[in-house]
Design an enzyme around this catalytic site. Structure first.
Site: not given
Length: 265
Positions: A58, A155
């Site tokens: 992420q 993400r």
């Protein structure tokens, strides 16, 4: 003030937290937030994190990136490793500089997992994570995180879990380069871990360590080990306390406390 705990379930969390964190009721807890629930939101968010699986790969936006998206703030953070199973790793930065197109393609194919720089960690390690850093926390780790209060995560890759990805936003804010931040290392005694544009973070082991902290204003205190007191009341692991003056606390020798505060503008 002892801050209220907010338990946050995560697919990568644990159902066997140490007893000082309280009964879990069968929940799989990945994070405990100390964020002034029921009060005016606090300007820093302190978390304990517990991992049984890898977190997603992420990235978080900077202040400028957040403003362009109409968000309240960016997200920079600092990690302190409380415990790590043998072989536990953190992914911080990429092994080489990647272009935006390379990062997008690697995230889609899963190659990003191999391109991330996985670092073996142990208790006492700490890392400051600037906005834009591509990163992931591995399995078998217990850590304390201090961060800007915005809960903004993009993400890039999630190992096939059925959760939303944020590929376009993530690629646009990412700075996919090797991690070289000097605000990292392993703690020994009283030490300033990090001083960034939004917050500072210290580790102290005795009352003398309070003298290394020169900044006034609110202080967030996280006991890690040993014995310490707030106006004669014990502070224990699992607590997070906010005070206006470090004169209110007493730290017995060979204790371990993390203390954070807001950076002066």
């Amino acid at each position: 003030m002892f801050l209220e705990r907010q338990f946050v379930e995560k697919p990568w969390g644990r159902d066997d937290l140490p007893p000082e964190f309280g009964a879990l009721g069968g929940q799989r807890i990945g994070e405990i937030w100390y964020n002034g629930v029921g009060q005016t939101p606090l300007p820093l968010l302190v978390k304990w994190m517990f991992t049984s699986e890898k977190l997603s790969i992420q990235v978080h936006p900077s202040e400028a990136d957040a403003r362009r998206r109409g968000l309240p703030s960016g997200k920079e953070e600092c990690w302190y490793i409380v415990d790590a199973e043998p072989g536990a790793v953190l992914g911080i930065g990429t092994k080489r500089v990647l272009s935006a197109d390379e990062l997008r393609a690697a995230s889609l194919s899963g190659e990003i997992e191999e391109l991330l720089d996985w670092k073996t960690v142990r208790a006492g390690d700490y890392f400051y994570i600037p906005a834009g850093t591509v990163h992931a926390i591995g399995a078998g780790i217990t850590l304390v995180e201090v961060q800007q209060p915005a809960d903004i995560t993009y993400r890039l890759y999630d190992y096939g879990r059925p959760r939303e990805l944020h590929l376009e936003d993530g690629v646009s804010v990412a700075i996919p380069v090797p991690y070289k931040d000097a605000r990292s290392g392993n703690v020994s005694g009283n030490l300033k871990l990090a001083e960034g544009p939004h917050f500072w973070f210290h580790h102290i082991v005795d009352d003398a360590g309070k003298g290394t902290i020169k900044t006034s204003g609110s202080h967030w205190i996280v006991p890690i080990s040993g014995h310490s007191m707030l106006n004669g009341v014990p502070m224990n692991r699992g607590d997070c306390i906010m005070v206006d003056s470090l004169e209110q606390i007493h730290v017995e020798r060979d204790s371990s406390l993390l203390i954070a505060g807001i950076a002066k503008g």
